[in-house]
Design a protein around this motif. Structure first.
Motif, mmCIF file in Angstrom:
data_model
loop_
_atom_site.group_PDB
_atom_site.id
_atom_site.type_symbol
_atom_site.label_atom_id
_atom_site.label_comp_id
_atom_site.label_asym_id
_atom_site.label_seq_id
_atom_site.Cartn_x
_atom_site.Cartn_y
_atom_site.Cartn_z
ATOM 1 N N GLN A 99 0.947 -1.155 0.071
ATOM 2 C CA GLN A 99 -0.028 -0.081 -0.193
ATOM 3 C C GLN A 99 0.851 1.144 0.017
ATOM 4 O OE1 GLN A 99 -3.130 -1.248 3.172
ATOM 5 N NE2 GLN A 99 -4.197 0.061 1.763
ATOM 6 N N VAL A 100 0.277 2.305 -0.738
ATOM 7 C CA VAL A 100 0.974 3.559 -0.854
ATOM 8 C C VAL A 100 0.458 4.206 0.370
ATOM 9 C CG1 VAL A 100 1.517 5.631 -2.116
ATOM 10 C CG2 VAL A 100 1.214 3.522 -3.187
ATOM 11 N N ILE A 101 1.433 5.069 1.220
ATOM 12 C CA ILE A 101 1.183 5.627 2.307
ATOM 13 C C ILE A 101 0.784 7.146 1.914
ATOM 14 C CG2 ILE A 101 1.464 6.960 4.580
ATOM 15 C CD1 ILE A 101 3.361 4.116 4.985
ATOM 16 N N PRO A 102 -0.206 7.821 1.551
ATOM 17 C CA PRO A 102 -0.486 8.998 0.767
ATOM 18 C C PRO A 102 0.215 10.230 1.532
ATOM 19 C CG PRO A 102 -2.527 7.783 0.999
ATOM 20 C CD PRO A 102 -1.606 7.159 1.865
ATOM 21 N N SER A 103 0.256 10.103 2.853
ATOM 22 C CA SER A 103 1.018 11.537 3.503
ATOM 23 C C SER A 103 2.632 11.200 3.227
ATOM 24 C CB SER A 103 0.780 11.701 5.002
ATOM 25 O OG SER A 103 0.950 10.111 5.475
ATOM 26 N N ALA A 104 3.125 10.318 2.835
ATOM 27 C CA ALA A 104 4.563 10.033 2.746
ATOM 28 C C ALA A 104 4.841 10.212 1.195
ATOM 29 C CB ALA A 104 4.906 8.468 3.342
ATOM 30 N N CYS A 105 3.866 10.085 0.453
ATOM 31 C CA CYS A 105 4.281 10.112 -1.126
ATOM 32 C C CYS A 105 4.708 11.660 -1.437
ATOM 33 C CB CYS A 105 3.136 9.630 -1.984
ATOM 34 S SG CYS A 105 3.584 9.611 -3.738
ATOM 35 N N ASP A 106 5.596 11.789 -2.468
ATOM 36 C CA ASP A 106 6.210 12.955 -2.828
ATOM 37 C C ASP A 106 5.535 13.519 -3.920
ATOM 38 O OD1 ASP A 106 7.885 15.351 -1.874
ATOM 39 O OD2 ASP A 106 8.834 15.070 -3.960
ATOM 40 N N ALA A 107 4.662 12.727 -4.498
ATOM 41 C CA ALA A 107 4.289 12.960 -5.978
ATOM 42 C C ALA A 107 5.186 13.275 -7.000
ATOM 43 C CB ALA A 107 3.180 14.159 -5.787
#
Length: 502
Positions: A101-109
């Motif tokens: 799973q991708v942790i949204p708050s950690a992703c730098d887009a």
């Protein structure tokens, strides 16, 4: 970044240690409070890696949930870290997809895919980048090249001809590592995993420099079961060599596991031997005779999932023999029917293999070497300081132990064929990394690998380079070579199946 001791690895280890400590030490009435406090223990006075302490704690909170085996919380609702914990706080808790799973708050887009001109551009007279661009996307301003992103088609021709290497390709590291193109974008430009494409190899997880991708864990449930004194037996994958320190022998690792509360420890290489014997007979009797066009190994779950998901017409050629994990587990449960079996290895996708209905009765828990290190930390156990267990190795051979590296599975089967069928020639092909695995399966489907034994490994380098490893692949592989050389037997006996599975 595999094999590097980066801050991301330290963060993950910290989370595993804290979760294990709660499971080992806290009573039932205080589990929730202790778990809710973990992000505050990990991130105290200031943020170390993110732009604010609040974001860093938010990321840590999601890591805690995944380490508990739970899914991420919704972004638009106030939900406690421990919400849904009751369903996860049981020994029989298996992984629920999606595993990765991708942790949204950690992703730098990160930029998905684009070419940009860096300040290395010299503003040369030739401007070859402009000459080769098929869409006229190169603009010259003050003598320097600029790429018009609206016109650019990402062909890369400008990068290829730049004499100063001044043009860079921006690409998501997670997407570059994914061999099945499962990394997409959400509405805010952050990475998103397409679960229909994903085969859970974990290469995106170890390639993300922001630590935004993580897998689920059973570490909490296992530690709790150990604390309760349940009869739990560990089966350790051949890739264990070098994962806990250069001087940690199998005997020391076994002693450390016994100190954690395990009742016994087995080598999964024993199951690899069982599989090698079975597949050697399968190859000689089915492939060489022409009954099957080729034989695909099945010990790597991501490779097997790739074949079944993307090449369904090749399913009949995937080996139906038990994987080393399952063969070893069944051998253990024949001797100790009431034992709970824990597979300890380098692989993320083994977690999903164990959750299959046909395997659930054999393997009760799956943890990685990385997660085990967190358990050792929680109990203050240092494997390198342990006295080796009196009874160390089982009866595994060098061939079975060689399963840990790319090419090792096919080589073990080849040795068995040559031993049992001296006059039968063996044709071997092997692929490592999902992109190469897809190429191999495409060639096999096109009829260009007839008569071959085809080994596939989802991780480049094989199991020793898996997503749950602790040591650099080169270091670990060198130690494995020595470990194999010290083996008492080189090839398993032909009657091994009768000895262990009857």
């Amino acid at each position: 970044m595999r094999g590097l001791d980066t801050p991301i690895r330290k963060i993950r280890r910290e989370v595993f240690r804290e979760i294990a400590a709660v499971a080992f030490e806290s009573d039932q009435d205080h589990f929730k409070a202790e778990i809710e406090a973990i992000p505050y223990r990990i991130v105290q006075e200031r943020a170390r890696y993110r732009d604010s302490i609040y974001r860093e704690r938010a990321v840590a909170s999601e890591r805690v949930r995944l380490a508990m085996g739970m899914s991420l919380r919704p972004e638009n609702k106030a939900v406690h870290i421990t919400a849904g914990m009751e369903k996860s706080n049981i020994d029989e808790k298996y992984y629920e997809p999606p595993l990765m799973q991708v942790i949204p708050s950690a992703c730098d887009a990160c930029e998905p895919n684009s070419y940009v001109v860096s300040d290395m551009c010299r503003g040369c007279v030739a401007h070859p980048c402009r000459q080769v661009c098929p869409k006229g996307a190169i603009i010259i301003k003050k003598g320097k090249s600029i790429i018009d992103q609206e016109k650019c088609i990402r062909c890369g021709k400008c990068k290829q001809v730049c004499p100063y290497d001044a043009i860079s390709r921006l690409e998501r590291p997670c997407a570059r590592a994914c061999g099945v193109d499962a990394i997409e974008s959400d509405e805010q430009g952050r990475a998103k995993i397409n679960t229909e494409k994903c085969v859970s190899c974990g290469m995106c997880m170890v390639s993300c420099p922001f630590g935004a991708i993580s897998d689920k864990s059973q570490i909490f449930q296992l530690c709790k079961a150990l604390r309760e004194g349940q009869y739990i037996v560990a089966e350790v994958a051949p890739a264990h060599v070098g994962q806990f320190g250069k001087n940690v022998s199998y005997g020391k690792l076994k002693a450390a596991l016994m100190a954690l509360g395990f009742r016994d420890v087995y080598e999964v290489a024993l199951g690899a031997d069982i599989g090698a014997v079975a597949e050697a007979h399968h190859y000689a009797e089915k492939v060489v005779t022409g009954e099957l066009p080729f034989l695909l190994t099945s010990c790597c779950p991501s490779w097997s999932m790739l074949a079944k998901k993307y090449f369904p017409d090749l399913v009949d050629s995937v080996s139906q023999e038990l994987t080393p994990m399952v063969a070893t587990a069944r051998s253990i449960k024949r001797k100790s029917p009431n034992a709970h079996v824990v597979f300890i290895g380098p692989c993320a996708s083994k977690k999903l293999e164990a959750s299959r209905r046909t395997v659930r009765s054999d393997v009760d828990f799956v943890i990685t070497f990385e997660e085990l290190l967190g358990m050792f930390d929680a109990k203050g156990i240092h494997p390198e300081e342990m006295e080796p267990a009196a009874e160390g190795l089982n009866d595994a051979t060098a061939a079975g132990r060689g399963y840990a590296v790319a090419g090792g599975v096919a080589d073990a089967i080849r040795q068995c064929v040559e031993e049992y069928y001296p006059d039968v020639p063996v044709k071997i092909e092997h692929a490592e990394g999902l992109a190469d695995c897809k190429k191999a399966l495409t060639l096999a489907k096109a009829g260009k690998m007839k008569g071959c034994l085809i080994e596939g490994m989802g991780c480049p380098g094989g199991c020793m380079a898996g997503a749950g490893t602790n040591a650099p692949i080169k270091t670990a592989a060198a130690q494995l070579k020595k470990f194999k050389e010290e083996s008492q037997w080189k090839v398993p006996p032909e009657d091994l199946l009768e000895l262990h599975l009857d």
